[in-house]
Design a protein around this motif. Structure first.
Motif, mmCIF file in Angstrom:
data_model
loop_
_atom_site.group_PDB
_atom_site.id
_atom_site.type_symbol
_atom_site.label_atom_id
_atom_site.label_comp_id
_atom_site.label_asym_id
_atom_site.label_seq_id
_atom_site.Cartn_x
_atom_site.Cartn_y
_atom_site.Cartn_z
ATOM 1 N N PHE A 20 -14.833 4.648 4.399
ATOM 2 C CA PHE A 20 -13.657 3.981 4.981
ATOM 3 C C PHE A 20 -13.737 2.474 4.794
ATOM 4 N N VAL A 21 -14.867 1.888 5.166
ATOM 5 C CA VAL A 21 -15.031 0.434 5.054
ATOM 6 C C VAL A 21 -14.959 -0.011 3.600
ATOM 7 N N LEU A 22 -15.624 0.717 2.714
ATOM 8 C CA LEU A 22 -15.617 0.353 1.298
ATOM 9 C C LEU A 22 -14.214 0.453 0.717
ATOM 10 N N PHE A 23 -13.487 1.514 1.078
ATOM 11 C CA PHE A 23 -12.123 1.711 0.565
ATOM 12 C C PHE A 23 -11.233 0.534 0.927
ATOM 13 N N TRP A 24 -11.230 0.145 2.186
ATOM 14 C CA TRP A 24 -10.319 -0.923 2.610
ATOM 15 C C TRP A 24 -10.811 -2.298 2.179
ATOM 16 N N THR A 25 -12.113 -2.469 2.006
ATOM 17 C CA THR A 25 -12.626 -3.732 1.465
ATOM 18 C C THR A 25 -12.091 -3.961 0.055
ATOM 19 N N LEU A 26 -12.019 -2.896 -0.732
ATOM 20 C CA LEU A 26 -11.509 -3.007 -2.098
ATOM 21 C C LEU A 26 -9.985 -3.109 -2.139
ATOM 22 N N ASN A 27 -9.306 -2.475 -1.194
ATOM 23 C CA ASN A 27 -7.857 -2.326 -1.324
ATOM 24 C C ASN A 27 -7.009 -3.319 -0.526
ATOM 25 N N ILE A 28 -7.557 -3.917 0.515
ATOM 26 C CA ILE A 28 -6.771 -4.919 1.247
ATOM 27 C C ILE A 28 -6.373 -6.092 0.339
ATOM 28 N N PRO A 29 -7.284 -6.623 -0.489
ATOM 29 C CA PRO A 29 -6.838 -7.676 -1.417
ATOM 30 C C PRO A 29 -5.746 -7.198 -2.372
ATOM 31 N N LEU A 30 -5.820 -5.948 -2.842
ATOM 32 C CA LEU A 30 -4.800 -5.430 -3.755
ATOM 33 C C LEU A 30 -3.455 -5.288 -3.044
ATOM 34 N N LEU A 31 -3.473 -4.940 -1.764
ATOM 35 C CA LEU A 31 -2.229 -4.895 -0.992
ATOM 36 C C LEU A 31 -1.633 -6.293 -0.862
ATOM 37 N N LEU A 32 -2.477 -7.260 -0.617
ATOM 38 C CA LEU A 32 -2.008 -8.651 -0.529
ATOM 39 C C LEU A 32 -1.376 -9.097 -1.839
ATOM 40 N N VAL A 69 5.008 1.005 1.397
ATOM 41 C CA VAL A 69 3.567 0.785 1.523
ATOM 42 C C VAL A 69 3.101 1.089 2.940
ATOM 43 N N VAL A 70 3.929 0.769 3.938
ATOM 44 C CA VAL A 70 3.563 1.067 5.322
ATOM 45 C C VAL A 70 3.365 2.576 5.499
ATOM 46 N N TRP A 71 4.285 3.380 4.961
ATOM 47 C CA TRP A 71 4.158 4.836 5.058
ATOM 48 C C TRP A 71 2.952 5.328 4.276
ATOM 49 N N MET A 72 2.667 4.705 3.140
ATOM 50 C CA MET A 72 1.486 5.077 2.363
ATOM 51 C C MET A 72 0.214 4.812 3.161
ATOM 52 N N ILE A 73 0.157 3.648 3.808
ATOM 53 C CA ILE A 73 -1.020 3.283 4.599
ATOM 54 C C ILE A 73 -1.226 4.272 5.747
ATOM 55 N N LEU A 74 -0.135 4.639 6.421
ATOM 56 C CA LEU A 74 -0.238 5.580 7.540
ATOM 57 C C LEU A 74 -0.783 6.935 7.080
ATOM 58 N N LEU A 75 -0.308 7.414 5.925
ATOM 59 C CA LEU A 75 -0.787 8.698 5.421
ATOM 60 C C LEU A 75 -2.248 8.605 4.997
ATOM 61 N N VAL A 76 -2.618 7.505 4.359
ATOM 62 C CA VAL A 76 -4.016 7.319 3.946
ATOM 63 C C VAL A 76 -4.929 7.306 5.172
ATOM 64 N N SER A 109 -3.073 4.203 -3.737
ATOM 65 C CA SER A 109 -2.558 5.445 -4.329
ATOM 66 C C SER A 109 -3.685 6.451 -4.541
ATOM 67 N N SER A 110 -4.918 5.967 -4.648
ATOM 68 C CA SER A 110 -6.057 6.860 -4.877
ATOM 69 C C SER A 110 -6.320 7.782 -3.695
ATOM 70 N N ALA A 111 -5.802 7.434 -2.506
ATOM 71 C CA ALA A 111 -5.969 8.291 -1.322
ATOM 72 C C ALA A 111 -4.622 8.717 -0.751
ATOM 73 N N TYR A 112 -3.550 8.451 -1.482
ATOM 74 C CA TYR A 112 -2.197 8.799 -1.023
ATOM 75 C C TYR A 112 -1.883 10.216 -1.481
ATOM 76 N N THR A 126 -12.353 4.968 -8.855
ATOM 77 C CA THR A 126 -11.014 5.453 -8.517
ATOM 78 C C THR A 126 -10.086 4.315 -8.138
ATOM 79 N N THR A 127 -10.634 3.249 -7.534
ATOM 80 C CA THR A 127 -9.794 2.084 -7.222
ATOM 81 C C THR A 127 -9.349 1.395 -8.501
ATOM 82 N N ASN A 128 -10.258 1.262 -9.459
ATOM 83 C CA ASN A 128 -9.876 0.672 -10.743
ATOM 84 C C ASN A 128 -8.829 1.524 -11.445
ATOM 85 N N ALA A 129 -8.966 2.854 -11.363
ATOM 86 C CA ALA A 129 -8.034 3.751 -12.044
ATOM 87 C C ALA A 129 -6.630 3.674 -11.463
#
Length: 276
Positions: A43-55, A81-88, A170-173, A211-214
């Protein structure tokens, strides 16, 4: 001699680092490291990588990698994106919850260690991680292509493809069922190649980076081309369908029917079957 010293140094670093983890996560009680920490770490690793990409998706002017974006000038709207985040977040909570329910975490019963004994060496990790990648690739291939069958795609897998402008999350959506089945392809490989949970943590780092890079939507220098992920669905599943049809055609030949049924009195002939 130098290489042996380097390996010895790496092994010592691995043991000392894991000793620190053990000391701060219950010591001899390995339940936390086996059943709680892997999900929390992912969880921590996923959001560490993806919060900057969301920004970067919301404020492209701040993105130092915008020139590498594959879909130039296209960004997911905030509402979607809000709905995507909630589902993730729901999917991640579901996966963590399944680990915590009675009988959900079976790593210890399967002989996986989480203490200071059996810590994998650098050489062990050097073959275990590529082995995890290969096993995952095979498992995910079949799970993914199964999800591309008509009923499952229309009722389950379509959720993943609602993200038309690919971003990291999208990798966890996924539909929750899709997420759990795909997650098995991630968590099973380290259990097959190692008897220590440290391999799982190292594999999660490698997997999350890949998967984040993909799915990030950028063609970043020196990294695998993210455009390949956009084409993999059609190409991989088309190859599987071709293989299945070829096998089905083979099974329809009189030769195979005769071999499978010794009582059959039909002549054994080799030839093409009728089109499927």
């Amino acid at each position: 001699v130098l290489s042996r010293r380097m390996l010895a140094t790496l092994d010592d670093t691995i043991v000392r680092t894991w000793s620190t983890v053990v000391a701060h996560t219950g010591g001899d009680d390995d339940y936390y490291r086996l059943c709680v920490l892997p999900s929390g770490f992912a969880f921590v690793l996923f959001w560490t990588l993806n919060i900057p990409l969301l920004l970067f998706n919301f404020i492209p002017a701040l993105s130092p990698i915008e020139r590498f974006k594959i879909q130039k000038g296209r960004h997911e709207p905030k509402k979607k994106v809000v709905w995507m985040i909630l589902l993730v977040l729901f999917n991640q909570g579901l996966a963590a919850g399944l680990q915590l329910v009675p009988g959900g975490c079976t790593a210890k019963e399967q002989g996986v260690a989480a203490g200071l004994s059996g810590v994998p060496t650098a050489l062990s990790l050097a073959w275990q991680l590529p082995a995890c990648a290969m096993i995952y690739d095979v498992m995910f291939f079949f799970v993914h292509c199964t999800m591309h069958t008509k009923w499952l795609y229309r009722n389950v897998h379509y959720v993943h493809h609602r993200s038309k402008i690919t971003i990291g999350i999208s990798s966890a959506y996924f539909h929750p069922v899709d997420y759990v089945l795909s997650g098995l392809a991630v968590m099973v490989p380290p259990l097959l190649v190692s008897t220590h949970v440290l391999t799982t943590f190292c594999w999660l780092v490698l997997f999350m980076l890949e998967t984040t890079n993909a799915h990030c939507g950028y063609r970043l220098p020196l990294l695998p081309d993210a455009r390949a992920n956009m084409l993999s669905d059609a190409n991989d599943c088309a190859r599987l369908r071709h293989g299945v049809r070829t096998l089905a055609a083979l099974l329809q030949t009189q030769a195979v029917r005769a071999l499978c049924d010794p009582a059959a009195d039909a002549p054994v002939t080799l030839g093409r079957s009728a089109p499927l």
